[in-house]
Design an enzyme around this catalytic site. Structure first.
Site, short mmCIF file in Angstrom:
data_model
loop_
_atom_site.label_atom_id
_atom_site.label_comp_id
_atom_site.label_asym_id
_atom_site.label_seq_id
_atom_site.Cartn_x
_atom_site.Cartn_y
_atom_site.Cartn_z
CG ASP A 155 43.51 42.62 43.16
OD1 ASP A 155 42.60 43.11 43.85
OD2 ASP A 155 43.79 41.41 43.14
CD GLU A 162 48.67 37.44 45.56
OE1 GLU A 162 49.72 38.12 45.58
OE2 GLU A 162 48.19 36.94 44.53
CG ASP A 165 47.52 40.77 40.23
OD1 ASP A 165 47.37 41.70 41.06
OD2 ASP A 165 46.58 40.03 39.91
CE1 TYR A 201 39.59 39.63 44.32
CE2 TYR A 201 40.72 40.09 42.25
CZ TYR A 201 40.75 39.93 43.63
OH TYR A 201 41.93 40.08 44.31
#
Length: 590
Positions: free
Chosen positions: A193, A552, A196, A346
């Protein structure tokens, strides 16, 4: 005129390639070289010689040995790239650490390239992958093809499973080869994703959908830049995975592999994971209309993209999309409510938008009116907050307008864009980035830029939307006060510490642990093409690996950005890109 910082020299016998290294900052320099191979090599050594001392050289694809006090580094192959054949290119990225801000020059040569122990004797080039602009006008400020190509590399860096022989990311290896073994199903493959290693089905499907939409709308953006084959190689990775996830005979759809909490307690390479990776599924009693609908949309779009390229594969995708859509439509519910442990990271807000997308793409793939009728029933009239992995109502509205010229749908798209353009209520950073949220601010701006270009193609406020979209993408690429690019590997200044586990780890077998998360040095591997989260509402940004809010990276972060680049390349290719408005904070480097 395209400025690539590309320095090519026609070399005579035993000559070295001289390069002016202009990418530098206080404490380091960076660059890369690609040398065409003119004869078979069974092991190689390259000599990289600087005119200033380099204290340390970080390079992942070979072994670097310091010589002459740091003015020379001997680069020796690793086992995986020992064999080089005529027609190949030997490419090496490196980061050099220095005591101050210096601007060195360098030469590189390969032992024995011409058979006499000298360096190569042909036309070649050593280039930096960092800076790619064109001046303004109808060609745009930047050469958008380079970040598009690099975005494909980012997606390749996110691959899970058994990697192919042509894997271009040499610091990535096979990983998660037992995914699905807990349920007796092969669930290997797909994309990790973000930084991670969980495979979350909803954002992965949303990503694949936007990427495919861009290709179907602007295939010339890929063909004119020689990226068509690379695109199909990239996008087939998640599509193959989606086909594994859907088992129509059992009405089972696997929408997640991995546990977010366990995964986030591990800082290391994907190749080194040892924790359990549970497989989560939707069933008739535990429905997931959102994730199943979005995956059906992606597969239906995939069937269109592959129709002329691989008819059998296209048919396979369409067949799966049809049955998965029936499953999503028949057993309704949000996946994050149906399955324990699925919605922590999510959580879904609804599913009618995903069902709408699936219906429209199935209509486009089949021309069966029943799917268009379904889409008309699913479309919402409200203005969207943003286009995201979760909220696709504006995408549904735009696609319905494209198919039917429905006035309500068109007005909803115009209203959405009005809320994003200056004066519409959205926050803008001092230098002009449309700022929706601290989590992935560049992602939201890029997604809306993509939608703006698509809406412009549909005849809605074409010039206005194209100019605005161009301004947002240019800001992200470095047209801001700091001349800072939020895309790794693009521009003179870009993030070097993304919140990404594998990129932060040195090459195997060197250890990697949470200490690498907190390391102050640049990541050992340049995560080329990745879009980081971006600045805060005041335009401030810190390149810090621990700051996962602003640093991120994620598959869905790149999806709208990648697709907007394709739209801008199409406009450039067709000579219909309007001149961009003068930026609020022009980068003085230009």
């Amino acid at each position: 005129m395209l400025i690539l910082f590309l320095f090519g020299i026609i070399l005579g016998q035993a000559a070295s390639l001289k390069v002016s290294m202009k990418t530098h900052w206080s404490g380091g320099v960076t660059g890369s070289f690609c040398i065409p191979i003119t004869q078979d090599l069974h092991g190689w050594k390259a000599h990289l010689i600087f005119d200033h001392v380099i204290n340390k050289l970080d390079v992942s694809t070979c072994i670097a040995e310091k010589k002459q006090g740091g003015k020379e580094f001997v680069l020796t192959n690793k086992p995986f790239n020992k064999e080089e054949h005529v027609g190949d290119k030997l490419c090496v990225d490196f980061v050099g650490h220095t005591d101050s801000d210096i601007n060195p020059t360098a030469t590189v040569s390969i032992e024995g390239m011409d058979g006499s122990g000298s360096s190569f004797s042909h036309t070649t080039a050593l280039y930096f992958t960092m800076e790619f602009f064109s001046p303004g006008g109808d060609r745009g400020l930047y050469d958008y093809s380079k970040p598009l190509a690099n975005s494909i590399l980012f997606y390749n860096a996110q691959r899970s499973g058994k990697l192919p022989a042509n894997n271009p990311i040499k610091w990535r290896g096979d990983s998660a080869l037992k995914d699905g073994s807990d349920v007796g199903v092969d669930l290997t493959g797909g994309w990790y994703d973000a930084g991670d290693h969980v495979k979350f089905g909803l954002p992965m499907a949303a990503t694949a959908h936007l990427l495919l939409w861009s290709y179907i709308q602007w295939p010339d953006a890929y063909s004119s830049t020689s990226l068509t084959d690379k695109f199909f190689d990239m996008i087939k990775w998640p599509l193959d995975y989606f086909l594994k996830c859907w088992i129509p005979s059992k009405n089972e759809f696997y929408m997640q592999v991995g546990n977010g909490d366990d995964d986030h307690h591990f800082w290391g390479r994907a190749e080194d994971m040892k924790m359990a990776r549970p497989s989560l599924k939707n069933t008739a009693s535990k429905p997931g209309s959102d994730v199943a609908g979005e995956t059906a949309a992606a597969m239906a779009a995939g069937s269109i993209a592959f129709k002329k390229r691989d008819h059998a594969y296209s048919t396979k995708l369409l067949t799966a999309a049809k049955s998965l859509y029936v499953f999503a439509k028949t057993y309704t519910g949000k996946y994050s409510q149906s399955v324990q442990g699925a919605g922590q990271f999510y959580s879904s807000s609804g599913y009618t938008d995903e069902l709408c997308e699936a219906a429209i793409w199935l209509y486009r793939a089949t021309k069966d009116q029943k799917y268009l009728n379904d889409a008309k029933g699913f479309v919402e009239t409200a203005w969207a907050w943003a286009l995201s992995w979760d909220d696709k109502k504006v995408a549904c509205q735009l696609m319905l307008y494209q198919e039917t010229q429905d006035d309500m749908a068109g007005k909803a798209v115009i209203g959405f864009m009005k809320s994003w353009l200056p004066g519409g209520g959205i926050t803008y950073t001092p230098c002009g980035l449309a700022w929706r949220d601290q989590w992935g601010s560049t992602r939201y701006a890029a997604n809306t830029a993509f939608l703006a270009l698509m809406a412009a193609d549909a005849g809605l406020e074409a010039t206005k939307y194209r100019k605005w979209a161009q301004s947002q993408i240019n800001y992200i690429l470095g047209q801001n006060k700091q001349c800072f690019s939020y895309v790794i590997g693009f521009g003179k200044k870009f993030p070097r510490n993304p919140h990404h586990r594998s990129a932060s780890c040195p090459m195997i077998p060197a250890p990697c642990s949470e200490a690498n998360l907190h390391s102050s040095g640049p990541s050992p591997h340049i995560l080329v093409g990745a879009l980081v989260g971006g600045p805060d509402a005041k335009g401030a940004y810190t390149d810090k690996r621990e700051d996962y809010v602003h640093n991120e990276v994620a598959c869905d972060y790149n999806s709208g950005f990648h697709s907007a680049l394709a739209g801008l390349i199409h406009l450039t290719h067709t000579k219909s890109l309007p001149r961009a408005d003068t930026p609020k904070c022009p980068c003085s480097v230009h």
